[in-house]
Design a protein around this motif. Sequence first.
Motif, short mmCIF file in Angstrom:
data_model
loop_
_atom_site.label_atom_id
_atom_site.label_comp_id
_atom_site.label_asym_id
_atom_site.label_seq_id
_atom_site.Cartn_x
_atom_site.Cartn_y
_atom_site.Cartn_z
N GLU A 49 -4.21 1.00 -11.15
CA GLU A 49 -5.11 1.79 -12.00
C GLU A 49 -4.51 3.15 -12.31
N ILE A 50 -3.92 3.79 -11.30
CA ILE A 50 -3.31 5.10 -11.49
C ILE A 50 -2.13 5.00 -12.45
N LYS A 51 -1.29 3.98 -12.26
CA LYS A 51 -0.14 3.80 -13.14
C LYS A 51 -0.59 3.53 -14.58
N ALA A 52 -1.64 2.73 -14.76
CA ALA A 52 -2.15 2.44 -16.10
C ALA A 52 -2.70 3.71 -16.74
N GLU A 65 0.83 -1.20 0.00
CA GLU A 65 0.00 0.00 0.00
C GLU A 65 0.87 1.25 0.00
N GLU A 66 0.39 2.27 -0.67
CA GLU A 66 1.10 3.53 -0.74
C GLU A 66 0.18 4.65 -0.28
N ALA A 67 0.79 5.75 0.15
CA ALA A 67 0.00 6.90 0.58
C ALA A 67 -0.03 7.92 -0.56
N CYS A 68 -1.19 8.53 -0.75
CA CYS A 68 -1.29 9.55 -1.79
C CYS A 68 -1.03 10.92 -1.17
N ALA A 69 -1.12 11.97 -1.96
CA ALA A 69 -0.81 13.32 -1.49
C ALA A 69 -1.74 13.76 -0.36
N ALA A 70 -2.97 13.29 -0.37
CA ALA A 70 -3.92 13.69 0.67
C ALA A 70 -3.67 12.95 1.98
N GLY A 71 -2.79 11.97 1.97
CA GLY A 71 -2.47 11.25 3.19
C GLY A 71 -3.24 9.95 3.35
N THR A 72 -4.17 9.65 2.47
CA THR A 72 -4.92 8.40 2.58
C THR A 72 -4.15 7.28 1.91
N GLU A 73 -4.34 6.08 2.39
CA GLU A 73 -3.63 4.92 1.85
C GLU A 73 -4.38 4.38 0.64
N LEU A 74 -3.61 3.93 -0.35
CA LEU A 74 -4.18 3.36 -1.57
C LEU A 74 -3.91 1.87 -1.61
N SER A 75 -4.88 1.13 -2.12
CA SER A 75 -4.69 -0.31 -2.26
C SER A 75 -3.83 -0.58 -3.49
#
Length: 175
Positions: free
Chosen positions: A17-20, A1-11
């Motif tokens: 999906e974001i990379k694609a 899992e990674e954290a996005c700019a808003a601080g929430t964790e991404l699955s």
Amino acid sequence: EEACAAGTELSAEEVEEIKAAEKKSGAKGPKLTYKDSEGNLIKAPCSAYMHYSSENRARVREELAAEQAANPEAEKVKDMARLAEEWKTLDEEGKKKYEDLAAEDKARYEEACAAGTAVSDEELEAIKEEAAEKKRNATKEAKKKAEDAAIWKKNEKTRNAFMGFFTKPTTKKAE
């Protein structure tokens, strides 16, 4: 899992999906074009395959012509298809020469780009339009020369020295 700019964790699925989406949209940014000190565009580097194909194209064309002459009913093979087939079967040692050439070409390009200046999109469009105009004019001139040659050839039997002097095709530029 990674954290996005808003601080929430991404699955993991969301990250994929974001990379694609980034890959689809070309998120690397626009490709920059450079010109040298004389104002000429810097030629992009060639790949190892392009070095291989330019070096071997004449040989392959001769081989294909000989094969076609020996067996006219045989299926015609395009030279680029044969080159691609040869490249795929070439071993690592055979490819190394062309990979070295590609690395040298890339180093030349990067050095030239570092010494050159970036070209704006508007400037690039103007350069492309100018090149297209030159190509159109060259095509028109070639067609005109071919037409003149055909007329000259057609009248060859009835032509004498006097007629030849006055009817010889000339290409004059429109003023």
